[in-house]
Every structure is written in structure tokens, then in C-alpha cells.
Design an enzyme around this catalytic site. Structure first.
Site, PDB file in Angstrom:
ATOM      1  CG  ASP A   1      -1.885   7.788   0.903  1.00  0.00           C
ATOM      2  OD1 ASP A   1      -1.020   8.894   1.396  1.00  0.00           O
ATOM      3  OD2 ASP A   1      -2.532   7.665   0.065  1.00  0.00           O
TER       4      ASP A   1
ATOM      5  CG  ASP B   1      -1.859   1.307   1.609  1.00  0.00           C
ATOM      6  OD1 ASP B   1      -2.219   1.731   0.531  1.00  0.00           O
ATOM      7  OD2 ASP B   1      -1.694   1.810   2.565  1.00  0.00           O
TER       8      ASP B   1
END
Length: 218
Positions: free
Chosen positions: A10, A8
């Protein structure tokens, strides 16, 4: 045999939740609304903009919702000219390169944000693929973004590790059958474990992560 790492963006590659909260608060303040930290954690963090802005602005039409989302993301980019990689990330990426382990970003962030954040960290060319969920049929928490990442890296789920910091992301990666490592940047370990994470770490220097990598490398 470990041959794929899926990340991922953020809150996982870099800790951006505070900046996103500031951008959301700025946008909502313009509309006479507020957003608490608890509301952000429970209702906003990790979600794709399409569904999220339809909920936040149900009286607006889809074009207006998209414009609002674009404004929020522009506010975020203005707040983040430089970003720090999560501790241990550069070490992990270097290890992946020396061991010929494929690396891929799998994000619910828009393409402009993904490219901005990677550039702000100095990591613009480090990932073989940057998968943006809004360019796929379904975003996280659906497993499709992670299944697509596995396909791009020619890896089976059992040969991969996924790294996530949000409930939608952990749900997506674990449902795809990937051993999912939670990053406790914004949520407590208990919530990440309940969502399906099999290990929770503070950052990429955690010795338990490196022991797991050694074990999977055989």
C-alpha cells in the site's frame, strides 16, 4: 552486490491511501465517528490491523475487532477493482528479472488485500514471495517481516533495497539493516528521513534510484 528488492504494498507499489481513508471513514461513520486526513496519516497509515482496531474499538472484544477490520478491508477492495502500478515499477521489476534480483512483497495488509491489490495491478505472479505481517509473530514496525523477507530471498541486508511509504514500514526496514528508500506518496520526505529512510523518491523512475542500483550492482 544487489540481489534483493523488498517492497511494501500500500502506497509503495500503488497509491492506495485515499481509498483506505474512504473505507475507514465509511466504517467509522456507521459508528458515529469521523477520521481526518491528519489523524489517518499520524495514527492509521502503515499499521497492522490487530493493534490498530484494538485502539480504534477498545470496548469491543477481539472477535468483534477482527470483524470490523474485515469489513473495512472488504470496503477497500470494493473501492479498488483496478489499481495503477506506481510509475517506474514495471521497469524496475523487469530489470530485476533480467538481472536475477529476487523480489518480495512485505506488507502489513491482510492476505486477501495483498492478493487483491496485486491482481488489480496485473502483478499476481511477479513476486517470489508475498509476506503478510499478520501471519508472522510481529508486524511492522518490528524488523521481523523484513528479516524474514531477507531469509526467503537468501540475501544479506547489505545486498538489498527496501521500499516503503510509511513510518512503521521505514522503521521496520531500516532497523533490519536494509538501505531503505522512502516513497513520498503520503508523507513528506522529512518524516520518512526522520524514521530512517536513506533516500526519498517520488516514484520508481527517479534517476537517483537508478544510480543507486547501478552502484550496488557494481
Amino acid at each position: 552486490m544487489l540481489n534483493a528488492l523488498l517492497f511494501d504494498l500500500d502506497g509503495t507499489l500503488t497509491d492506495t491511501d485515499t481509498l483506505h481513508l474512504q473505507a475507514f471513514r465509511h466504517l467509522l461513520d456507521e459508528h458515529g465517528r469521523t477520521l481526518s486526513q491528519a489523524e489517518f496519516d499520524a495514527q492509521v497509515s502503515g499499521r497492522a490491523n490487530g493493534e490498530l482496531f484494538a485502539e480504534l474499538f477498545p470496548q469491543s472484544d477481539p472477535d468483534q475487532q477482527k470483524a470490523l477490520a474485515n469489513r473495512k478491508e472488504a470496503l477497500f477492495r470494493d473501492l479498488s477493482p483496478v489499481l495503477e502500478p506506481m510509475p517506474g515499477l514495471l521497469r524496475l521489476l523487469e530489470h530485476a528479472q533480467t538481472q536475477a534480483i529476487g523480489v518480495c512483497v512485505v506488507t502489513n495488509a491482510p492476505r486477501d488485500n495483498a492478493e487483491h491489490m496485486l491482481g488489480a495491478m496485473g502483478l499476481g505472479g511477479h513476486f517470489e514471495h508475498v509476506l503478510v505481517a499478520e501471519e508472522l509473530a510481529r508486524p511492522k514496525p518490528d524488523p521481523l517481516p523484513y528479516l524474514t523477507g531477507l531469509q526467503r530471498l537468501n540475501a544479506a541486508a547489505g545486498q538489498a533495497l527496501a521500499f516503503e511509504d510509511s513510518v512503521p514500514g521505514v522503521t521496520a526496514a531500516s532497523t533490519a539493516g536494509i538501505f531503505t528508500v522512502g516513497l513520498a506518496t503520503s508523507l513528506p520526505a522529512e518524516r520518512l528521513l526522520a524514521a530512517g529512510a536513506q533516500m526519498v523518491i517520488e516514484d520508481f523512475d527517479d534517476p537517483r534510484l537508478w544510480a543507486l542500483i547501478d552502484e550496488m550492482r557494481g
